[in-house]
Design a protein around this motif. Sequence first.
Motif, PDB file in Angstrom:
ATOM      1  N   ILE A 199       1.085  -0.964   0.067  1.00  0.00           N
ATOM      2  CA  ILE A 199      -0.259  -0.154  -0.357  1.00  0.00           C
ATOM      3  C   ILE A 199       0.835   1.731   0.159  1.00  0.00           C
ATOM      4  CG2 ILE A 199      -2.423   1.117   0.975  1.00  0.00           C
ATOM      5  CD1 ILE A 199      -2.425  -1.661   2.634  1.00  0.00           C
ATOM      6  N   SER A 200       0.572   1.762  -0.658  1.00  0.00           N
ATOM      7  CA  SER A 200       1.782   3.420  -0.935  1.00  0.00           C
ATOM      8  C   SER A 200       1.016   4.374  -0.269  1.00  0.00           C
ATOM      9  CB  SER A 200       1.801   3.625  -2.700  1.00  0.00           C
ATOM     10  OG  SER A 200       2.738   4.353  -2.699  1.00  0.00           O
ATOM     11  N   LEU A 201       1.510   5.113   0.669  1.00  0.00           N
ATOM     12  CA  LEU A 201       1.518   5.960   1.209  1.00  0.00           C
ATOM     13  C   LEU A 201       2.747   7.249   1.726  1.00  0.00           C
ATOM     14  CD1 LEU A 201      -1.532   4.343   4.451  1.00  0.00           C
ATOM     15  CD2 LEU A 201      -1.834   5.214   1.603  1.00  0.00           C
ATOM     16  N   GLY A 202       3.143   6.914   0.100  1.00  0.00           N
ATOM     17  CA  GLY A 202       4.024   7.341   0.516  1.00  0.00           C
ATOM     18  C   GLY A 202       4.800   8.786  -0.498  1.00  0.00           C
ATOM     19  N   ILE A 203       4.121   8.467  -1.869  1.00  0.00           N
ATOM     20  CA  ILE A 203       4.652  10.297  -3.094  1.00  0.00           C
ATOM     21  C   ILE A 203       4.193  11.061  -3.246  1.00  0.00           C
ATOM     22  CG2 ILE A 203       4.358   9.800  -5.143  1.00  0.00           C
ATOM     23  CD1 ILE A 203       6.570   7.716  -5.483  1.00  0.00           C
ATOM     24  N   GLY A 204       2.861  10.591  -2.444  1.00  0.00           N
ATOM     25  CA  GLY A 204       1.675  11.947  -1.962  1.00  0.00           C
ATOM     26  C   GLY A 204       0.721  12.041  -3.355  1.00  0.00           C
ATOM     27  N   ILE A 235      -5.800   8.200   9.740  1.00  0.00           N
ATOM     28  CA  ILE A 235      -4.254   8.092  10.119  1.00  0.00           C
ATOM     29  C   ILE A 235      -4.014   9.054  11.252  1.00  0.00           C
ATOM     30  CG2 ILE A 235      -2.114   8.319   9.814  1.00  0.00           C
ATOM     31  CD1 ILE A 235      -3.713   8.229   6.151  1.00  0.00           C
ATOM     32  N   VAL A 236      -4.545   9.692  10.976  1.00  0.00           N
ATOM     33  CA  VAL A 236      -3.740  10.343  12.938  1.00  0.00           C
ATOM     34  C   VAL A 236      -4.888   9.699  13.853  1.00  0.00           C
ATOM     35  CG1 VAL A 236      -4.192  12.659  14.345  1.00  0.00           C
ATOM     36  CG2 VAL A 236      -3.422  13.209  11.896  1.00  0.00           C
ATOM     37  N   ASP A 237      -5.956   9.094  14.324  1.00  0.00           N
ATOM     38  CA  ASP A 237      -6.089   8.473  15.564  1.00  0.00           C
ATOM     39  C   ASP A 237      -5.314   6.899  15.424  1.00  0.00           C
ATOM     40  OD1 ASP A 237      -8.519  10.409  15.092  1.00  0.00           O
ATOM     41  OD2 ASP A 237      -9.702   9.056  14.306  1.00  0.00           O
ATOM     42  N   THR A 238      -4.854   6.784  14.022  1.00  0.00           N
ATOM     43  CA  THR A 238      -4.090   5.496  14.079  1.00  0.00           C
ATOM     44  C   THR A 238      -2.507   5.315  15.258  1.00  0.00           C
ATOM     45  OG1 THR A 238      -4.831   4.551  12.230  1.00  0.00           O
ATOM     46  CG2 THR A 238      -3.044   3.135  12.859  1.00  0.00           C
ATOM     47  N   ALA A 293      -2.057  10.799   2.757  1.00  0.00           N
ATOM     48  CA  ALA A 293      -3.780  10.653   3.407  1.00  0.00           C
ATOM     49  C   ALA A 293      -4.142  10.165   1.459  1.00  0.00           C
ATOM     50  CB  ALA A 293      -4.864  11.267   3.796  1.00  0.00           C
ATOM     51  N   PHE A 294      -3.371  10.168   0.123  1.00  0.00           N
ATOM     52  CA  PHE A 294      -4.165   9.931  -0.644  1.00  0.00           C
ATOM     53  C   PHE A 294      -3.953   8.590  -1.136  1.00  0.00           C
ATOM     54  CE2 PHE A 294      -2.416  14.604  -1.221  1.00  0.00           C
ATOM     55  CZ  PHE A 294      -2.863  14.932  -1.688  1.00  0.00           C
ATOM     56  N   GLY A 295      -5.345   7.488  -0.863  1.00  0.00           N
ATOM     57  CA  GLY A 295      -5.108   6.278  -0.979  1.00  0.00           C
ATOM     58  C   GLY A 295      -7.008   5.892  -0.821  1.00  0.00           C
ATOM     59  N   HIS A 296      -7.251   4.355  -1.566  1.00  0.00           N
ATOM     60  CA  HIS A 296      -8.976   4.518  -1.352  1.00  0.00           C
ATOM     61  C   HIS A 296      -9.045   4.198  -0.255  1.00  0.00           C
ATOM     62  CE1 HIS A 296      -7.953   3.809  -5.704  1.00  0.00           C
ATOM     63  NE2 HIS A 296      -7.979   3.163  -5.944  1.00  0.00           N
ATOM     64  N   ARG A 297      -9.995   4.697   0.587  1.00  0.00           N
ATOM     65  CA  ARG A 297     -10.659   3.797   1.708  1.00  0.00           C
ATOM     66  C   ARG A 297      -9.861   2.929   2.207  1.00  0.00           C
ATOM     67  NH1 ARG A 297     -14.135   7.198   3.890  1.00  0.00           N
ATOM     68  NH2 ARG A 297     -13.029   8.802   3.111  1.00  0.00           N
ATOM     69  N   GLU A 298     -10.356   1.573   1.122  1.00  0.00           N
ATOM     70  CA  GLU A 298      -9.870   0.246   2.281  1.00  0.00           C
ATOM     71  C   GLU A 298      -8.489   0.455   2.090  1.00  0.00           C
ATOM     72  OE1 GLU A 298     -11.888   0.736  -0.925  1.00  0.00           O
ATOM     73  OE2 GLU A 298     -10.199  -0.170  -2.576  1.00  0.00           O
ATOM     74  N   GLU A 331      -7.096  -0.943   5.292  1.00  0.00           N
ATOM     75  CA  GLU A 331      -5.937  -1.579   5.546  1.00  0.00           C
ATOM     76  C   GLU A 331      -4.328  -1.205   6.548  1.00  0.00           C
ATOM     77  OE1 GLU A 331      -6.437  -4.631   5.626  1.00  0.00           O
ATOM     78  OE2 GLU A 331      -3.770  -5.822   5.302  1.00  0.00           O
ATOM     79  N   ALA A 332      -3.638  -0.127   6.003  1.00  0.00           N
ATOM     80  CA  ALA A 332      -2.676   0.101   6.370  1.00  0.00           C
ATOM     81  C   ALA A 332      -2.944   0.557   7.537  1.00  0.00           C
ATOM     82  CB  ALA A 332      -2.093   1.682   5.526  1.00  0.00           C
ATOM     83  N   ALA A 333      -3.383   1.130   8.269  1.00  0.00           N
ATOM     84  CA  ALA A 333      -4.301   1.319   9.289  1.00  0.00           C
ATOM     85  C   ALA A 333      -4.057   0.569  10.272  1.00  0.00           C
ATOM     86  CB  ALA A 333      -5.006   2.251   9.829  1.00  0.00           C
ATOM     87  N   ARG A 334      -4.613  -0.795  10.003  1.00  0.00           N
ATOM     88  CA  ARG A 334      -4.216  -2.183  10.324  1.00  0.00           C
ATOM     89  C   ARG A 334      -3.265  -2.439  10.650  1.00  0.00           C
ATOM     90  NH1 ARG A 334      -4.068  -7.357  10.155  1.00  0.00           N
ATOM     91  NH2 ARG A 334      -4.049  -7.119   7.417  1.00  0.00           N
ATOM     92  N   ARG A 335      -2.044  -2.707   9.604  1.00  0.00           N
ATOM     93  CA  ARG A 335      -1.101  -3.543   9.875  1.00  0.00           C
ATOM     94  C   ARG A 335      -0.383  -2.539  10.663  1.00  0.00           C
ATOM     95  NH1 ARG A 335      -0.209  -4.388   3.197  1.00  0.00           N
ATOM     96  NH2 ARG A 335      -1.757  -5.350   1.902  1.00  0.00           N
TER      97      ARG A 335
END
Length: 464
Positions: free
Chosen positions: A97-102, A383-386, A445-450, A454-458
Motif C-alpha cells: 500500500i503506497s502512502l508515500g509519494i502523495g 491515519i492520525v487516530d491510528t 492520506a491519498f489512497g482508497h478508503r479500504e 488496511e494500512a492502519a490495521r497493519r
Amino acid sequence: MASSALQISTAISSSSSAFLGHLPTTTNNVRSSKVFLPARKHVACKCVSAPSAEQTAYKTKVTRNANMAKLQAGYLFPEIARRRSAHMSKYPDAKVISLGIGDTTEPIPDVITSAMAMRAHSLSTFEGYSGYGAEQGDKKLRAMLASTYYNDLGIEESDIFVSDGAKCDISRLQLLFGSDVKIAVQDPSYPAYVDSSVIMGQTGLFQKDIEKYWNIEYMRCVPENDFFPDLSTISQADVIFFCSPNNPTGSAATREQLTQLVQFAKDNGSIIVYDSAYAMYISDDSPKSIFEIPGAKEVAIEISSFSKYAGFTGVRLGWTVVPNELLFSDGFPVAKDFNRIVCTCFNGASNIAQAGGLACLSPEGLKAMGETVDFYKENTKIIVDTFNSLGFNVYGGKNAPYVWVQFPGRSSWDVFAEILEKAHVVTTPGSGFGPGGESFVRVSAFGHRENIFEAARRIKQLYK
Ligand SMILES: Cc1ncc(COP(=O)(O)O)c(C=O)c1O
C-alpha cells in the motif's frame, strides 16, 4: 542474467546518501540487497549522480553541468518508487500500500472530465479547433481564478499566469531569479525548492556533515517552534520559499505568523514564493493565500495547483500569481520578467486541461472538488487516530493531507524501511525533506478508503 530484467544493486552511491538522510543501517534494510528489477523501471529511477550501468563507450565533448553533479542522488520520490519496486520484487505476493509519494487516487469528478471530453471532441471540428493559446493562459480561466481564490484581495486577472503545474513554475521562477540569489526554505520542505536552486547554480556543494547545501538558508520547522521558523535567527535571503499548509509537516501558518513573515520579507527586501498547493485542505481559520496579509502584494508571489484539489496530478494544471506591485530593486516589475520567461519557456497550458480548470471553478465543480478534498481529509483522520492510539507524537493532518509522525531517536530511513518491510506500507522518510525531517516519517492520506483502513490495521499490528 534474465533477459527481461537487469540485476542491480539497490544501494545508492555514497555521494547520494546524504541528501536522502541517514540510510537504514538495520539488517532488514533494502539498501544492500541485490534484487531483480524490470529494466524499464531501472531506467526510470536511476540516480542523478551515479553514472548509468548502460553507458555507451562513445562520449561527447560536452562537459557535464557542474550544478547537476552537486545534486544528491535522485529526486526523493523516484528514489522511493525504486525502493517500492525492489520491495515488490522481494515480496511478489505482498499487497503493498503506497502512502508515500502523495499522488492522488480518487477519480476526477464527472462534471470536470465531461468538460474536458467536450473540449477534446471540439478539437475535431473547424469551429472548436484551436492551436497554441496565450502563454499566460485562457483569459476566462485567469479571471475565474482571480474571482474564486482572490476575491477582495486585489489580485487581477492580469496578475495570474496559468501553468502546467506548480512544480514546473517553481523551476520557471528559479530561472527568473537567476543564479545570483540566495534562497531560504522551511526545513523540512518540498524538495523541488532546494533541488531547483542547486540546478540553477545558486548554491555551493552539499555539506555532508550538516546535510545542507552551502548558500541555502534552512529555516528549521519542528514541533518545538510550532513548525514556524524563528525569524530572528534567519539570515538575509533574497527569495524565501514558504509552503503553507506545509508539505511534509502538514502544518499551516497562522495569520499572525504570516504577518510576521511578510514583515520579515519587507525588512530584508526579500521576495516570498508562497506555495499554496494544499490551501483547500485548511480546516481552521489559517489564511488560504498569502495575499490575505496586508502588504503581501509588494513582497510575494503565490504558486498553486489543481493537482491535489481535483486529482489533476496527471492532467497538469496550476497557476502562479505575480502581483503588478512586486518590483525588483531597480523598480522593474517582476511580472514583466516572469511574462518573458513564460513566453520563452512555455507555450501555454493544454487547452483541454484549461477547460477542466474552468469546470473546476463552476459551482458544481467547486462542490465536487470540496467533496474530493473532504474524502482525503477523512482518510487523514483515520491515519492520525491510528498513530495517536499507538502513543506516537502525531503532527499535521488537520489542514493538510499529510500526517507527520515522530519516532524519537530513530533514523527516518530506518523507520521507512521497517514499515515497508513489516507492514508492506510505503511512507516517506522525513529526512528526504531536509535535515529537520530526521526521525519523522510522512504518511500521505491519498489512497482508497479500504487501503487506508488496511494500512492502519497493519501499522497497529506492527507497533502495538
Ligand atoms: C508543496 C507542493 N508544491 C507543488 C507540488 C507540485 O504540484 P503540481 O502537481 O501542480 O506540479 C507539490 C506536489 O506534491 C507539492 O507538494
